[in-house]
Motif scaffolding. Structure first.
Motif, mmCIF file in Angstrom:
data_model
loop_
_atom_site.group_PDB
_atom_site.id
_atom_site.type_symbol
_atom_site.label_atom_id
_atom_site.label_comp_id
_atom_site.label_asym_id
_atom_site.label_seq_id
_atom_site.Cartn_x
_atom_site.Cartn_y
_atom_site.Cartn_z
ATOM 1 N N MET A 1 -1.840 -5.247 -8.798
ATOM 2 C CA MET A 1 -1.778 -4.899 -7.363
ATOM 3 C C MET A 1 -2.793 -3.786 -7.044
ATOM 4 S SD MET A 1 1.591 -3.808 -5.192
ATOM 5 C CE MET A 1 1.906 -2.082 -5.558
ATOM 6 N N GLN A 2 -3.516 -3.948 -5.960
ATOM 7 C CA GLN A 2 -4.518 -2.973 -5.515
ATOM 8 C C GLN A 2 -3.938 -2.201 -4.327
ATOM 9 O OE1 GLN A 2 -7.517 -3.086 -7.297
ATOM 10 N NE2 GLN A 2 -6.409 -4.669 -8.446
ATOM 11 N N VAL A 3 -3.752 -0.916 -4.493
ATOM 12 C CA VAL A 3 -3.186 -0.135 -3.388
ATOM 13 C C VAL A 3 -4.332 0.503 -2.594
ATOM 14 C CG1 VAL A 3 -1.720 1.825 -2.755
ATOM 15 C CG2 VAL A 3 -1.063 0.329 -4.660
ATOM 16 N N VAL A 4 -4.402 0.174 -1.298
ATOM 17 C CA VAL A 4 -5.428 0.786 -0.442
ATOM 18 C C VAL A 4 -4.729 1.834 0.421
ATOM 19 C CG1 VAL A 4 -7.152 0.416 1.356
ATOM 20 C CG2 VAL A 4 -6.799 -1.310 -0.429
ATOM 21 N N TRP A 5 -5.099 3.074 0.187
ATOM 22 C CA TRP A 5 -4.444 4.209 0.864
ATOM 23 C C TRP A 5 -5.276 4.595 2.090
ATOM 24 C CZ3 TRP A 5 -4.164 9.650 -1.882
ATOM 25 C CH2 TRP A 5 -3.430 10.546 -1.072
ATOM 26 N N PHE A 6 -4.704 4.364 3.264
ATOM 27 C CA PHE A 6 -5.371 4.759 4.507
ATOM 28 C C PHE A 6 -5.018 6.213 4.791
ATOM 29 C CE2 PHE A 6 -5.342 0.206 4.763
ATOM 30 C CZ PHE A 6 -6.517 -0.108 5.428
ATOM 31 N N LYS A 7 -6.055 7.053 4.870
ATOM 32 C CA LYS A 7 -5.816 8.499 5.044
ATOM 33 C C LYS A 7 -6.259 8.928 6.435
ATOM 34 C CE LYS A 7 -6.600 10.894 1.042
ATOM 35 N NZ LYS A 7 -7.609 11.466 0.114
ATOM 36 N N ARG A 8 -7.568 9.064 6.626
ATOM 37 C CA ARG A 8 -8.074 9.335 7.981
ATOM 38 C C ARG A 8 -9.205 8.340 8.256
ATOM 39 N NH1 ARG A 8 -9.875 14.708 9.614
ATOM 40 N NH2 ARG A 8 -10.453 15.229 7.493
ATOM 41 N N ASP A 9 -8.853 7.064 8.108
ATOM 42 C CA ASP A 9 -9.836 5.981 8.211
ATOM 43 C C ASP A 9 -9.123 4.738 8.737
ATOM 44 O OD1 ASP A 9 -8.193 5.716 6.045
ATOM 45 O OD2 ASP A 9 -9.754 5.328 4.582
ATOM 46 N N PHE A 10 -8.498 4.884 9.911
ATOM 47 C CA PHE A 10 -7.600 3.849 10.418
ATOM 48 C C PHE A 10 -8.367 2.698 11.070
ATOM 49 C CE2 PHE A 10 -3.699 6.880 11.008
ATOM 50 C CZ PHE A 10 -3.667 7.051 9.634
ATOM 51 N N ARG A 11 -9.030 1.894 10.248
ATOM 52 C CA ARG A 11 -9.788 0.743 10.734
ATOM 53 C C ARG A 11 -9.923 -0.244 9.580
ATOM 54 N NH1 ARG A 11 -13.308 4.858 9.449
ATOM 55 N NH2 ARG A 11 -14.722 4.270 7.772
ATOM 56 N N ILE A 12 -10.359 -1.462 9.885
ATOM 57 C CA ILE A 12 -10.578 -2.423 8.787
ATOM 58 C C ILE A 12 -12.060 -2.746 8.621
ATOM 59 C CG2 ILE A 12 -8.277 -3.450 8.917
ATOM 60 C CD1 ILE A 12 -9.541 -5.774 10.486
ATOM 61 N N ILE A 13 -12.878 -2.401 9.644
ATOM 62 C CA ILE A 13 -14.330 -2.642 9.546
ATOM 63 C C ILE A 13 -15.010 -1.382 9.023
ATOM 64 C CG2 ILE A 13 -16.401 -3.072 10.959
ATOM 65 C CD1 ILE A 13 -14.689 -5.016 12.538
#
Ligand SMILES: Cc1cc2nc3c(=O)[nH]c(=O)nc-3n(C[C@H](O)[C@H](O)[C@H](O)COP(=O)(O)OP(=O)(O)OC[C@H]3O[C@@H](n4cnc5c(N)ncnc54)[C@H](O)[C@@H]3O)c2cc1C
Length: 531
Positions: free
Chosen positions: A1-13
């Protein structure tokens, strides 16, 4: 499983961690509500609510990729441990973050935790900030290379892991947490603050490039026009609903579009505005780099030769008057009132507020910085602490600039429209008196219905006398024997450098001229500047 931690980057592009994780396998997008960070001294309710709006938008974006944002409430290490215990994962992906001391310590703790659990944590740059930088040689070129590289495209459908519910105790509603902790008992969300979400950021960028921006260069200094002609993208850059590289690319496209237009159809002012705008995006990273290279500047003077200059003289009653917008200087007070409702004021007025508190009120910058951090929706520690220190005259490498609140009012609000909007108690005062109401004799006070000390305060200091005293006191420290040698060390570490000629991407549309003109980051012993 790959955990992608969104910190101060709230976008997908333009999100390299998400794109890379997707190539490795099934992805769990994760966001952590960390109480120690969300409810710290530099945060306020507006930040929590703005973040919530941005998170809701991110959730929807992730759904289009077939993924569900997994949200946990708790400290990062505790959350990762709970997740790992139930779903042992091998990789953690995120962007690098240059935040305050709390986020730095949190990142160190996460790094240590990753080691013990043999989790590989991969971080990507999203700003032109370089870790473990020795000095600024070649920094500008690196910025250009990163910003002109292609943006990371939408990753497309994900093989997503969906966890049915949070692993740690149920997330309390953030508002309830706020009420319970009384963390923000003194602040409320701001009725006129900007709204969150990626679409809002895209709309701001497009309205700026398609029209508002043409008046940017002329209108950015007055708080009357700046509200409309500035991009207003700062809160979005702080939380990452849009990347700085996306903006740089949009500027480039706009330039190409303008180049194709015949002269008579080119919108007046737009080319210069694009140059100034791009310079400021460069400054964004230039300032954050200072905090990255010297994290202590959140708490300590950049030039330690100024230690002891103001620390023991903090006058709480002056601070309170400044904070509440009751200094008796209408331009200062109007800006503070605007901030308290909008969470934003333009650069020139921020500089004036900071300079007034540091020079005329002789307040050490730390408490004012914390107050402004809570007031600015776009609070970005790297820019914030470097700027406040610069405006307080403690960097040693910038020409100290003391703003005169009366002159600024006359220059930036000649008819008193701005002052009257935010200080309705001065509504009936004509423009000849509006910036110095204390000069009105009692007969005029009675005529205009503004009695000093009853309806509006007298000035808490005489700004001219106070500025003169401040200059003398500052000079004593600037004349100390070690001052210049320490300033050279600061300059070597933080000062901007001239671009080398081979940096072709920037040479073409070179914002360097603008950078060095307004960014005066290179004067070891500049003269004083009043105005
Ligand atoms: C005391 C003080 C504190 C400040 N604190 C912050 C802060 O916490 N967060 C923050 O984003 N900006 C801060 N600034 C810089 C600046 O005032 C704001 O970036 C700007 O007003 C935001 O409005 P805008 O997005 O419309 O800017 P625009 O003029 O449209 O500029 C575009 C972007 O460039 C960057 N930028 C613009 N001016 C500067 C500058 N002088 N230095 C560095 N970057 C800049 C910002 O990211 C901004 O969003 C501070 C300035 C001062 C004097």
């Amino acid at each position: 499983m790959q955990v992608v931690w969104f910190k101060r980057d709230f976008r997908i592009i333009d999100h390299a961690p998400l794109a890379s994780a997707r190539r490795k396998g099934a992805v769990l997008p994760l966001v952590i509500d960390e109480p120690s960070i969300l409810f710290a001294d530099d945060q306020s309710l507006q930040h929590v609510h703005f973040r919530e709006e941005c998170l809701n938008a991110l959730k929807k974006e992730l759904l289009t990729l077939g993924a569900v944002l997994h949200r946990e409430y708790g400290e990062a290490v505790a959350v990762l441990e709970a997740l790992w215990t139930q779903h042992p994962f091998t990789h953690l992906w995120s962007h690098e973050e240059t935040g305050n001391a709390l986020t730095y310590q949190r990142d160190c703790a996460v790094q240590a935790w990753c080691k013990t659990r043999h989790v590989v944590w991969t971080e990507y740059r999203q700003f032109g900030v370089v870790r473990r930088l020795k000095n600024r040689e070649g920094w500008a070129e690196q910025w250009d290379t990163l910003m002109h590289a292609p943006a990371v495209p939408n990753p497309g459908k994900l093989s997503a892991i969906i966890l049915p519910k949070p692993l740690l105790p149920q997330i309390p509603k953030l508002n309830a947490v706020v009420d319970r902790d009384r963390a923000f008992s003194k602040t409320q969300d701001k009725s006129l603050r900007q709204k969150g979400g990626r679409q809002v950021a895209i709309d701001l960028l497009s309205s700026f490039l398609e029209g508002r921006g043409a008046h940017y260069s002329k209108g950015m200094s007055s708080p009357l026009s700046a509200e409309i002609v500035c991009s207003r993208l700062s809160p979005h850059l702080a939380i990452g609903t849009i990347s700085i590289r996306e903006i740089v690319h949009a500027i480039k496209n706009k330039r190409e579009e303008l180049d194709r237009l015949p002269l008579h159809l080119k919108p007046k002012g737009m080319s210069g505005a694009l140059r100034s705008f791009e310079s400021r995006l460069y400054w964004h990273c230039h300032f954050i780099q200072k905090l990255e290279s010297q994290p202590s500047i959140e708490f300590q003077n950049i030039h330690r030769g100024f230690d002891g200059m103001r620390e023991t003289e903090f006058d709480s009653s002056r601070f309170e008057a400044w904070r509440r917008g009751e200094t008796g200087y209408p331009m200062i007070d109007a800006c503070m009132r605007m901030l308290s409702q909008m969470g934003w004021v333009n650069f020139r007025m921020r500089a004036m507020l900071a300079s007034f508190s540091a020079y005329q009120l002789w307040l050490h910058w730390r408490q004012p910085a914390l107050h402004l951090a809570r007031e600015f929706l776009d609070y970005e520690p790297g820019i914030h602490y470097a700027q406040i220190q610069m405006q307080s005259g403690v960097t040693g490498i910038n020409t100290p600039r003391m703003y005169n609140p009366v002159k600024q009012a006359r220059d930036q609000d000649p008819d008193g429209v701005f002052v009257k909007r935010w200080l309705p108690e001065l509504q009936s005062v004509p423009k000849d008196w509006i910036f110095e109401p204390w000069l009105m004799p009692p007969s005029l006070q009675a005529r205009y219905g503004v009695v000093l000390d009853r309806d509006y305060p007298r000035p808490i200091v005489d700004h001219e006398v106070a500025a003169r005293e401040a200059k003398q006191r500052l000079t004593v420290f600037r004349n100390a024997s070690e001052f210049r040698s320490t300033a050279k060390v600061v300059l070597n570490r933080h000062g901007s450098r001239k671009l080398t000629s081979h940096a072709s991407p920037i040479k073409k549309n070179n914002p360097q001229k603008e950078r060095s003109k307004s960014h005066a980051d290179n004067t070891v012993q500049g003269a004083f500047d009043f105005g």
